[in-house]
Design a protein around this motif. Structure first.
Motif, mmCIF file in Angstrom:
data_model
loop_
_atom_site.group_PDB
_atom_site.id
_atom_site.type_symbol
_atom_site.label_atom_id
_atom_site.label_comp_id
_atom_site.label_asym_id
_atom_site.label_seq_id
_atom_site.Cartn_x
_atom_site.Cartn_y
_atom_site.Cartn_z
ATOM 1 N N ILE A 138 0.812 -1.214 0.000
ATOM 2 C CA ILE A 138 0.000 0.000 0.000
ATOM 3 C C ILE A 138 0.849 1.270 0.000
ATOM 4 O O ILE A 138 0.459 2.276 -0.590
ATOM 5 N N ARG A 139 2.014 1.237 0.636
ATOM 6 C CA ARG A 139 2.875 2.418 0.553
ATOM 7 C C ARG A 139 3.320 2.641 -0.892
ATOM 8 O O ARG A 139 3.356 3.780 -1.368
ATOM 9 N N TYR A 140 3.641 1.562 -1.579
ATOM 10 C CA TYR A 140 4.044 1.697 -2.982
ATOM 11 C C TYR A 140 2.881 2.219 -3.823
ATOM 12 O O TYR A 140 3.036 3.169 -4.603
ATOM 13 N N LEU A 141 1.707 1.627 -3.672
ATOM 14 C CA LEU A 141 0.562 2.011 -4.504
ATOM 15 C C LEU A 141 0.049 3.413 -4.179
ATOM 16 O O LEU A 141 -0.405 4.131 -5.070
ATOM 17 N N SER A 142 0.107 3.804 -2.917
ATOM 18 C CA SER A 142 -0.463 5.098 -2.523
ATOM 19 C C SER A 142 0.499 6.260 -2.733
ATOM 20 O O SER A 142 0.073 7.419 -2.806
ATOM 21 N N HIS A 143 1.798 5.970 -2.848
ATOM 22 C CA HIS A 143 2.750 7.076 -2.866
ATOM 23 C C HIS A 143 3.719 7.064 -4.055
ATOM 24 O O HIS A 143 4.268 8.109 -4.403
ATOM 25 N N TYR A 144 3.945 5.888 -4.663
ATOM 26 C CA TYR A 144 4.999 5.809 -5.672
ATOM 27 C C TYR A 144 4.575 5.234 -7.025
ATOM 28 O O TYR A 144 5.189 5.553 -8.039
ATOM 29 N N ALA A 145 3.599 4.370 -7.047
ATOM 30 C CA ALA A 145 3.267 3.654 -8.286
ATOM 31 C C ALA A 145 2.768 4.612 -9.362
ATOM 32 O O ALA A 145 1.828 5.380 -9.127
ATOM 33 N N GLU A 146 3.385 4.549 -10.522
ATOM 34 C CA GLU A 146 2.965 5.368 -11.653
ATOM 35 C C GLU A 146 2.611 4.464 -12.831
ATOM 36 O O GLU A 146 3.387 3.577 -13.198
ATOM 37 N N TYR A 147 1.444 4.700 -13.409
ATOM 38 C CA TYR A 147 0.974 3.885 -14.523
ATOM 39 C C TYR A 147 0.734 4.762 -15.741
ATOM 40 O O TYR A 147 0.465 5.960 -15.616
ATOM 41 N N PRO A 148 0.817 4.172 -16.934
ATOM 42 C CA PRO A 148 0.543 4.949 -18.153
ATOM 43 C C PRO A 148 -0.888 5.470 -18.157
ATOM 44 O O PRO A 148 -1.770 4.946 -17.466
ATOM 45 N N ALA A 149 -1.103 6.500 -18.929
ATOM 46 C CA ALA A 149 -2.462 7.026 -19.077
ATOM 47 C C ALA A 149 -3.383 5.919 -19.592
ATOM 48 O O ALA A 149 -3.001 5.117 -20.438
ATOM 49 N N HIS A 150 -4.582 5.876 -19.056
ATOM 50 C CA HIS A 150 -5.596 4.883 -19.449
ATOM 51 C C HIS A 150 -5.135 3.444 -19.151
ATOM 52 O O HIS A 150 -5.527 2.508 -19.854
ATOM 53 N N TRP A 151 -4.323 3.250 -18.111
ATOM 54 C CA TRP A 151 -3.885 1.897 -17.729
ATOM 55 C C TRP A 151 -5.081 1.006 -17.395
ATOM 56 O O TRP A 151 -5.055 -0.202 -17.624
ATOM 57 N N VAL A 152 -6.150 1.579 -16.877
ATOM 58 C CA VAL A 152 -7.307 0.765 -16.493
ATOM 59 C C VAL A 152 -7.975 0.106 -17.701
ATOM 60 O O VAL A 152 -8.743 -0.844 -17.538
ATOM 61 N N SER A 153 -7.698 0.604 -18.900
ATOM 62 C CA SER A 153 -8.263 -0.029 -20.095
ATOM 63 C C SER A 153 -7.255 -0.932 -20.804
ATOM 64 O O SER A 153 -7.560 -1.509 -21.847
ATOM 65 N N HIS A 154 -6.074 -1.072 -20.224
ATOM 66 C CA HIS A 154 -5.042 -1.934 -20.810
ATOM 67 C C HIS A 154 -5.423 -3.398 -20.590
ATOM 68 O O HIS A 154 -5.961 -3.762 -19.540
ATOM 69 N N PRO A 155 -5.158 -4.275 -21.559
ATOM 70 C CA PRO A 155 -5.503 -5.695 -21.395
ATOM 71 C C PRO A 155 -4.919 -6.335 -20.138
ATOM 72 O O PRO A 155 -5.566 -7.192 -19.519
ATOM 73 N N CYS A 156 -3.713 -5.921 -19.751
ATOM 74 C CA CYS A 156 -3.114 -6.480 -18.531
ATOM 75 C C CYS A 156 -3.937 -6.125 -17.299
ATOM 76 O O CYS A 156 -4.172 -6.973 -16.429
ATOM 77 N N PHE A 157 -4.382 -4.879 -17.230
ATOM 78 C CA PHE A 157 -5.160 -4.460 -16.063
ATOM 79 C C PHE A 157 -6.532 -5.125 -16.059
ATOM 80 O O PHE A 157 -6.998 -5.608 -15.020
ATOM 81 N N ILE A 158 -7.175 -5.163 -17.219
ATOM 82 C CA ILE A 158 -8.510 -5.770 -17.295
ATOM 83 C C ILE A 158 -8.442 -7.264 -16.977
ATOM 84 O O ILE A 158 -9.225 -7.779 -16.167
ATOM 85 N N THR A 159 -7.489 -7.969 -17.591
ATOM 86 C CA THR A 159 -7.348 -9.412 -17.336
ATOM 87 C C THR A 159 -6.997 -9.680 -15.880
ATOM 88 O O THR A 159 -7.566 -10.577 -15.248
ATOM 89 N N GLY A 160 -6.073 -8.885 -15.351
ATOM 90 C CA GLY A 160 -5.685 -9.061 -13.961
ATOM 91 C C GLY A 160 -6.838 -8.818 -13.001
ATOM 92 O O GLY A 160 -7.017 -9.550 -12.027
ATOM 93 N N SER A 161 -7.622 -7.798 -13.273
ATOM 94 C CA SER A 161 -8.767 -7.478 -12.405
ATOM 95 C C SER A 161 -9.810 -8.589 -12.434
ATOM 96 O O SER A 161 -10.382 -8.952 -11.397
ATOM 97 N N VAL A 162 -10.059 -9.136 -13.627
ATOM 98 C CA VAL A 162 -11.013 -10.249 -13.740
ATOM 99 C C VAL A 162 -10.497 -11.474 -12.988
ATOM 100 O O VAL A 162 -11.245 -12.141 -12.265
ATOM 101 N N LEU A 163 -9.210 -11.776 -13.147
ATOM 102 C CA LEU A 163 -8.616 -12.894 -12.409
ATOM 103 C C LEU A 163 -8.732 -12.680 -10.914
ATOM 104 O O LEU A 163 -9.045 -13.612 -10.158
#
Length: 265
Positions: A138-163
Motif C-alpha cells: 500500500i505504501r508503494y501504490l499510494s505514494h509511488y506507483a505510476e501507470y501509463p495514461a488509461h492503464w485501467v483499459s489496458h488488457p493487462c489491467f482488465i485481465t488481472g482485475s477479472v482474475l
C-alpha cells in the motif's frame, strides 16, 4: 505518520529503494520457502505441531495475525500524504487489497467453526508477514506507483482485475463449503464437495493464488509480483499436502480430482 516516515527516510528515493529491496527480499524468501517446504508442511491447521510453540486459539490467531494487513494500509491511506491515491489504477488496486483483507481479518475469523489451535511461531510469522506486506503493497501504490495514461483499459489491467475477482469469489465460496462440511455437533474430517472442490483438493488455495496472480498482472510491479510468488509457493505446498492427506485418509476419495490445477496437477 508522515513525520514518522520522514524521520526514517530522509528522501523519497530512499524509501522507494527500501520498498524495492523489500520486494526482492520477499522473492528470496519465496525461493527459501520453496526449498524448506519440500521437507516439511506449513505448521498450522491439521499439520499443527507442538514443536512450533504453544497453541493459540484459532479464531484469535486468524484475527490478530491478519489484522495488520488491514490496519497498516488503512493508516497509510488516512494519515499520510498519498500522492497517487487520486489516480484510478492506484485506487482500484488498493481497493482489491482492502477487499481481501477486510474479509480475511474482520469477517473470516468469526465464521470459523472449531479448528485446531495455531502454533505460536506460525502465528507470529503470519503477523510479521501481514505487517511487512501490508506496508510494502500500500505504501508503494499510494505514494509511488505510476501507470501509463488509461492503464485501467489496458488488457493487462482488465485481465488481472477479472482474475482477481474470480479468485476472490472462488476463495470465499470454497471457505464457505469447508465451514459447512460438518453439521452442529459433528466432529472429524469429511470430503469437501461442490464448487471448485469437484476438480481440486485445494480449491480455497487455488482461489487465493488466482487472486494475487491477477493483482500482480494488474499492478505490474515487483512488489505485487513478489507477493503473488510467495503466496503461490506456500499455498501450492499446502494444496499438495492436503491432496495427499485426503487420498490416504479416504478410500472413496475421487481419483480424478487434482491437487490444485483442474485436470492437470
Amino acid at each position: 505518520m508522515d513525520s514518522l516516515l520522514s524521520s526514517l527516510f530522509s528522501l523519497e528515493k530512499q524509501e522507494l529503494h527500501i520498498l524495492n529491496c523489500m520486494a526482492y527480499f520477499m522473492m528470496v524468501m519465496a525461493a527459501c520457502s520453496f526449498v524448506a517446504l519440500l521437507f516439511d508442511k506449513v505448521p498450522y491447521g491439521r499439520y499443527a505441531s507442538s514443536k512450533y510453540g504453544f497453541p493459540v486459539n484459532v479464531r484469535f490467531a486468524w484475527f490478530v495475525q491478519e489484522l495488520p494487513a488491514f490496519l497498516v494500509p488503512l493508516c497509510l491511506v488516512i494519515w499520510t500524504s498519498c500522492a497517487k491515491t487520486s489516480l484510478p489504477p492506484n485506487q482500484l488496486l488498493i481497493a482489491m487489497f482492502f477487499c481481501h483483507y477486510v474479509q480475511r481479518s474482520l469477517i473470516y475469523p468469526f465464521l470459523i467453526r472449531g479448528g485446531k489451535p495455531t502454533p505460536f511461531i506460525s502465528f507470529v510469522l503470519a503477523f510479521v508477514f501481514c505487517t511487512y506486506n501490508g506496508y510494502m503493497q500500500i505504501r508503494y501504490l499510494s505514494h509511488y506507483a505510476e501507470y501509463p495514461a488509461h492503464w485501467v483499459s489496458h488488457p493487462c489491467f482488465i485481465t488481472g482485475s477479472v482474475l482477481w475477482l474470480v479468485g476472490w469469489l472462488v476463495n470465499v465460496h470454497s471457505d464457505h463449503i469447508l465451514r459447512n462440511l460438518r453439521k452442529s455437533g459433528e466432529t472429524g474430517y469429511k470430503i469437501p464437495t461442490g464448487g471448485m472442490f469437484e476438480y481440486v483438493s485445494g480449491a480455497n488455495f487455488l482461489g487465493e493464488i488466482t487472486e494475487w496472480a491477477g493483482f500482480a498482472l494488474a499492478g505490474h510491479s515487483a512488489h505485487s509480483l513478489a507477493f503473488a510468488t510467495f503466496t503461490t509457493v506456500v499455498l501450492t505446498s499446502r494444496a499438495v499436502a492436503h491432496h495427499k492427506w485426503y487420498l490416504a485418509k479416504f478410500e472413496n476419495y475421487p481419483k480424478n480430482r487434482k491437487a490444485l490445477i483442474p485436470f492437470l496437477f
